[in-house]
Motif scaffolding. Structure first.
Motif, short mmCIF file in Angstrom:
data_model
loop_
_atom_site.label_atom_id
_atom_site.label_comp_id
_atom_site.label_asym_id
_atom_site.label_seq_id
_atom_site.Cartn_x
_atom_site.Cartn_y
_atom_site.Cartn_z
N GLU A 70 0.84 -1.20 0.00
CA GLU A 70 0.00 0.00 0.00
C GLU A 70 0.87 1.25 0.00
OE1 GLU A 70 -2.90 0.20 3.04
OE2 GLU A 70 -3.89 -1.67 2.49
N PHE A 72 2.30 4.98 0.77
CA PHE A 72 2.30 5.91 1.90
C PHE A 72 1.60 7.18 1.40
CE2 PHE A 72 3.86 9.33 4.53
CZ PHE A 72 3.88 8.78 5.80
N ILE A 73 0.44 7.44 1.95
CA ILE A 73 -0.35 8.59 1.51
C ILE A 73 -0.06 9.78 2.42
CG2 ILE A 73 -2.68 9.48 1.13
CD1 ILE A 73 -3.59 6.60 0.61
N THR A 105 4.75 6.47 -2.84
CA THR A 105 4.08 7.55 -2.12
C THR A 105 2.97 8.13 -2.99
OG1 THR A 105 5.75 9.14 -2.92
CG2 THR A 105 6.08 8.20 -0.72
N LYS A 106 2.00 8.71 -2.33
CA LYS A 106 0.86 9.28 -3.04
C LYS A 106 0.39 10.53 -2.30
CE LYS A 106 -3.94 8.32 -4.41
NZ LYS A 106 -5.06 7.34 -4.34
N VAL A 131 -7.32 12.19 6.47
CA VAL A 131 -6.97 10.96 7.21
C VAL A 131 -7.95 9.84 6.86
CG1 VAL A 131 -6.84 9.92 9.51
CG2 VAL A 131 -5.81 12.15 9.09
N GLN A 132 -9.21 10.17 6.72
CA GLN A 132 -10.22 9.17 6.35
C GLN A 132 -9.94 8.60 4.96
OE1 GLN A 132 -13.97 11.18 6.81
NE2 GLN A 132 -13.80 11.26 9.04
N GLN A 133 -9.24 9.36 4.14
CA GLN A 133 -8.87 8.89 2.80
C GLN A 133 -7.53 8.14 2.82
OE1 GLN A 133 -9.26 11.94 -0.35
NE2 GLN A 133 -10.56 13.09 1.04
N GLY A 134 -6.97 7.93 4.00
CA GLY A 134 -5.77 7.11 4.11
C GLY A 134 -4.49 7.86 4.41
N ALA A 135 -4.55 9.18 4.59
CA ALA A 135 -3.32 9.95 4.83
C ALA A 135 -2.71 9.58 6.18
CB ALA A 135 -3.61 11.44 4.78
N LYS A 136 -1.38 9.35 6.15
CA LYS A 136 -0.63 9.06 7.38
C LYS A 136 0.20 10.26 7.81
CE LYS A 136 -0.35 4.23 5.94
NZ LYS A 136 0.55 3.15 5.45
N ILE A 159 -0.67 10.40 13.76
CA ILE A 159 -0.47 11.00 12.44
C ILE A 159 0.73 11.95 12.48
CG2 ILE A 159 -1.51 12.41 10.61
CD1 ILE A 159 -2.87 9.72 10.94
#
Length: 437
Positions: A70, A72-73, A105-106, A131-136, A159
């Motif tokens: 996956e 890293f967003i 990365t994205k 964050v709900q969209q996957g951002a770390k 985070i």
């Protein structure tokens, strides 16, 4: 006679015996018994079934392809439009640099994160949406977002947070808080603004420079003051003119870019500069109105130049009147911090990054740069290069005697300012026109 008779009788008996034996039936010869199979007595044993052939080992099942790792967003909150040809675009392109240089990365982002464009919505809410969209990791890209950045960082210790232009985790700063998941980044734009001020002084024919300012805070005071110090130094040293003859006026519009009904109109402010005799406009806002109005004035027969801000490509808006642009280059430092978040070496830190003087326009290393524009005169270029070399050699324009705008002493003769005195500059400097508060 008797003997002869006896021989005749015996002979006759022998003949008769022979005749009787020949006429008797022959006694049958017993037939040989058939041979029995070796393992069999009187009855044949059933055949043993053949041993089954050894089975071939089963071919291994083909391995399932490994699921792709996956990405890293990382998420960005941009104060202005992502394509503003200014501050927010510089951050956006910094994010694109990360995607290009750090595998897997994205970037995701939300722009126009300000109370005028998104009334009733907080930066904390928008960060949580990312964050709900996957951002770390979340980047808050403006000083204007300080309160939201701090609140979100405390609410989400899992985070990583980068607050660009902030000072919250600066241990020597006035607003220090211990936040392990936050990093502060800020390019040393003070140097690039000094170069811009020098460039303006070398080109003005009227001795009047207009500075198009955003809102008033510590950052904007120190950056406008840096431009003034550069202009004053080059006016005196390279042009050998009296600093009293240099006019440097600052007008604030109230925010980083124009918001109709909320800010002063930067187009109108730029025209006021031109109409009052300023022939070089230095921009401190995120957009290019100063450059656009300089081009209009020049097309009407006036000689007016402009120096935009923030974004390396800003001169493209009006190349012929663009002297140069001081710009941020966020990519390399975003790469450093995001790699640390990914590999487990993250640590809280305050970073105020100076130019890499060996090549301030190297986009792989220098956090800020100054790119000369097509409007640069051949006579001014060697002088500007000499000034840049002086800065690279250690020239410190934050050296006294310097007074605040109200005449009070900022730095005594020979005294140099500390980092905190520069960062938290209380007023504009003596010699500058415009409001300090």
């Amino acid at each position: 006679m008797k003997k002869k008779l006896t021989w005749i009788v015996v002979s006759m008996l022998m003949v008769m015996a022979l005749l009787l034996g020949a006429c008797a039936p022959a006694t049958p010869t017993a037939a040989p018994e058939p041979e029995k199979p070796a393992a069999q007595e009187d009855k044949a044993a059933p055949e043993k079934p053949a041993e089954p052939a050894p089975e071939e080992p089963a071919a291994p099942a083909p391995e399932e392809p490994a699921a792709p790792e996956e990405p890293f967003i990382f998420g960005m909150l941009l104060v202005g439009p992502y394509n503003d040809k200014g501050y927010s675009q510089a951050h956006y392109e910094g994010g694109e640099y990360v995607e290009k240089n750090v595998p897997n990365t994205k970037m995701i982002y939300l722009d126009k994160v300000n109370t005028a464009d998104r009334p009733g919505t907080t930066g904390v809410q928008l960060a949580e949406e990312l964050v709900q969209q996957g951002a770390k990791l979340i980047v808050f890209n403006s000083d204007d977002m300080k309160d939201d950045a701090v609140e979100f960082t405390k609410l989400h210790p899992e985070i990583f947070v980068i607050h660009a232009s902030g000072d919250t985790v600066w241990k020597d700063g006035e607003n220090y808080q211990e936040l392990p998941n936050m990093v502060n980044l800020m390019g040393g734009m003070e140097y690039a603004k000094m170069i811009a001020g020098c460039d303006a002084a070398l080109h003005t024919q009227t001795g009047s420079i207009g500075y198009l300012g955003p809102l008033i805070n510590e950052e904007t005071r120190r950056l406008s003051a840096s431009a003034y110090l550069g202009a004053k130094y080059c006016w005196e040293k390279y042009l050998e003119k009296d600093p009293a003859d240099l006019k440097f006026r600052v007008t604030w519009i109230g925010f980083w870019f124009n918001i109709p009904g909320f800010t002063e109109d930067p187009t109108q402010v730029a025209n006021e500069f031109i109409n009052s005799g300023a022939d070089v406009i230095i921009s401190g806002i995120d957009t290019t109105e100063g450059l656009v109005e300089a081009r209009k004035a020049s097309s009407e027969g006036k000689q007016v130049f402009a120096i935009p801000y923030d974004f390396v490509g800003a001169c493209d808006e009006a190349p012929d009147v663009c002297l140069g642009v001081p710009y941020f280059n966020w990519g390399p430092d975003y790469v450093k911090q995001i790699k640390k978040a990914m590999d487990g070496t993250w640590e809280t830190s305050f970073n105020w990054m100076k130019p890499v003087w060996a090549d301030i326009n190297n986009h792989d290393v220098s956090p800020v740069g100054y790119l000369s524009g097509p409007g640069m005169s051949p006579d001014a270029k060697p002088k500007l290069d000499a000034f840049i070399a002086e800065l690279a050699g250690g020239l410190n324009l934050w050296t006294g005697p310097l007074n605040y705008q109200d005449g009070s002493v900022f730095l005594g003769d020979g005294q140099t300012a500390t980092d905190t005195e520069i960062w938290y500059l209380r007023q504009l400097l003596e010699g500058m026109e415009g409001r300090s508060e």
